[in-house]
Design an enzyme around this catalytic site. Sequence first.
Site, PDB file in Angstrom:
ATOM      1  CG  ASN A 311      -2.224   0.775   0.941  1.00 61.77           C
ATOM      2  OD1 ASN A 311      -2.408   1.348  -0.140  1.00 61.77           O
ATOM      3  ND2 ASN A 311      -3.107   0.818   1.920  1.00 61.77           N
ATOM      4  CG  HIS A 347      -8.385   1.012   7.201  1.00 60.83           C
ATOM      5  ND1 HIS A 347      -7.164   1.642   7.333  1.00 60.83           N
ATOM      6  CD2 HIS A 347      -8.274   0.225   6.095  1.00 60.83           C
ATOM      7  CE1 HIS A 347      -6.357   1.241   6.361  1.00 60.83           C
ATOM      8  NE2 HIS A 347      -7.003   0.392   5.595  1.00 60.83           N
TER       9      HIS A 347
END
Length: 477
Positions: A311, A347
């Site tokens: 990521n 998230h």
Amino acid sequence: MINPVEALASVSGASAPAIRLILSVLFAYPIGLLYRQLKGGSTLRNLYIASTGLSIVAFNYGTDIYHSLLAVAVSFLCNAFLGKSSLLVPVSFSYHMGYLLIGYYYTTSDTYDIKWTMPHCVLVLRLIGLAFDLSDSRKKEADGKADAKCIPAPSLLELIAFTYFPATVLVGPQFSFLRYQRFVAGAYEPHTQNAPAYAMKKFLQGVFYLVVNQVGTQYVSDAYLMSPEYEQESLFMKHIYLGCWGRITLYKYISIWLLAEGAAVIYGLTYIDAKPGDREYCSDELSGCSNIKVGVFENTSKYGHYVESFNVQTNTWVANYVYKRLRFLNNRMLSHLGALFFLAIWHGFHSGYYITFLLEFMVIRMEKEVEPIFARSEKLQQLLQQQPLLRALVFVGLKFYTIVWAGWCLVPFVFLSFHKWWHIYTVVRFSGFVLFISGNIFLAPLLRAILPRSSSSSSTAKPAQASAAATEVKKDN
């Protein structure tokens, strides 16, 4: 009439939203090839990108597209009316993060769902980053220090196209408006003639990892870790299964990022544009938006390699817009914790996110304490050079450590809810907590006692540490 998406979902066993997601990433390839044939100026290019990107989001989420349209409208108004104000960043940050968190509150379930909040979390970083960049540009201009990185406020059409870029609108990667502006202006075209070939490489890598993930989950699935059969395994085999499960699970993310990167490469967005004074790049360097460093990931020998390779663009975004902006705390540990907390709340609200990023902090801190001790032990380094068998054992041990314990740390991130990840950790007797907590407290002092520094390293330790600290400060600045 048979719905092709439902038919594919039925045949593959995947959910309809997952099939739409994969199809949308694949659609971006022919859309990108058509873009390469456009002969018009920036307006036509922005129109094409905006219309195709909006179509992809509508295909996936239908009327829920209004959430992202509202975000773009608010961002445009903030940029227009607060562009020269110190309120631009706090207002943009508060609105976009607040809206995302409210969305999580109303849509969250016990599992990871593919809903409108998934592309919205990508959009939030993109638009908040734009606000930071605009604010920084206005400050430089006000101080008479304008440079090539200063950007103007985008028009509404530019903002829509930037936000809904077809190859990245659903799963990323992140990229700056400066990159997008240079790309649309054609600055990268002379350097992207080999883009289709490089995109095919990324596409094939993505397909490979997707196949491995799909086959692997037939043997070690999420359901198996929650099953009575898993509980009956020996403690050693439980950890082996956990490591294999974690690796296969990570391949799911890697596959979709590689496929998305390949689509972005087709457009020509990903050229590494060297800044004045920076190192120069070869003309066919097209990895500027890479979200996964496959070579580093597959050759991990420490947990830090996962952070470095996985990521990548999101981590870069957080480093630039969160970690470095927390410099006023005058404490790198607090800045690191702040950055990880931001990632967790970005998230969602599930406890698993917070545990995962707390574990990341603990492991990275342990490795930073321990790694220099091994490096400074002259006797150990000589022994490793002289004994091939010992090097092989160290290699196997590090592979066991990185694969098994990465899987262990990934459990809360995947299972999300407390009762699920707590159950699995109970089954494996909380081994990772024992390792990482004790490692942070006792491992470094123990190794210093067992592996004392050589006389030469101890005499130069302070200058070396000072040099390393100076280097880090330069990087931060």
